[in-house]
Design an enzyme around this catalytic site. Sequence first.
Site, PDB file in Angstrom:
ATOM      1  N   GLY A 171       0.986  -1.315   0.066  1.00  0.00           N
ATOM      2  CA  GLY A 171       0.004  -0.031   0.055  1.00  0.00           C
ATOM      3  C   GLY A 171       0.976   1.266  -0.112  1.00  0.00           C
ATOM      4  N   CYS A 172       0.370   2.330   0.612  1.00  0.00           N
ATOM      5  CA  CYS A 172       1.113   3.568   0.827  1.00  0.00           C
ATOM      6  C   CYS A 172       2.500   3.394   1.376  1.00  0.00           C
ATOM      7  CB  CYS A 172       0.277   4.474   1.692  1.00  0.00           C
ATOM      8  SG  CYS A 172       1.166   6.060   1.837  1.00  0.00           S
TER       9      CYS A 172
END
Length: 185
Positions: A18-19
């Site tokens: 993800g981020c």
Amino acid sequence: MSEIATNDSLQIATFGSGCFWCTEAVFQQVDGVAKVESGYSGGKVKNPTYREVCSGLTGHAEVIQLTYDPAKVSFEELLEIFWGTHDPTTLNRQGADEGTQYRSVIFYHNAEQKKLSEEYKKKLDASGAFNNPIVTEITPFTNFYKAEDYHQNYYNLNGSAPYCSFVIKPKMDKFKKVFADKLKK
């Protein structure tokens, strides 16, 4: 392309979950991790910018590349933290972040990392640890491009920003409880 000089005792791992701001914040706290850089891996464009990666057209994932001391933290322990700090069952998505750049991926650097990653994934799937099958890609490392400077050490420098307060901080609080024995002293 970023090359990290290591001595014989240090190794490199590259994870996307993800981020990269969230992933970086987690792994910076792990005892035995000497360096964490946010960047891009797995795409077809050389030296991509954040804007290009966010378009989803370059094929890159947001990743962290970490340098670690296997005498202090094993690759298996890093895998445990990797799978324990994101949802590896959502394809191209983590929370509100959606797109191939947010995919769950391990870019292995050698045959041992590949073997351990595949075995751990198989064991997790068989155990029923998650309600859905794990979709984490396990793929050979080919390149790493360090993200722009303003992405490095993001949570530590911007902890009061809304994204940090509402997304990263709760993840960090949970991480510190679950993995207390893995934290830097």
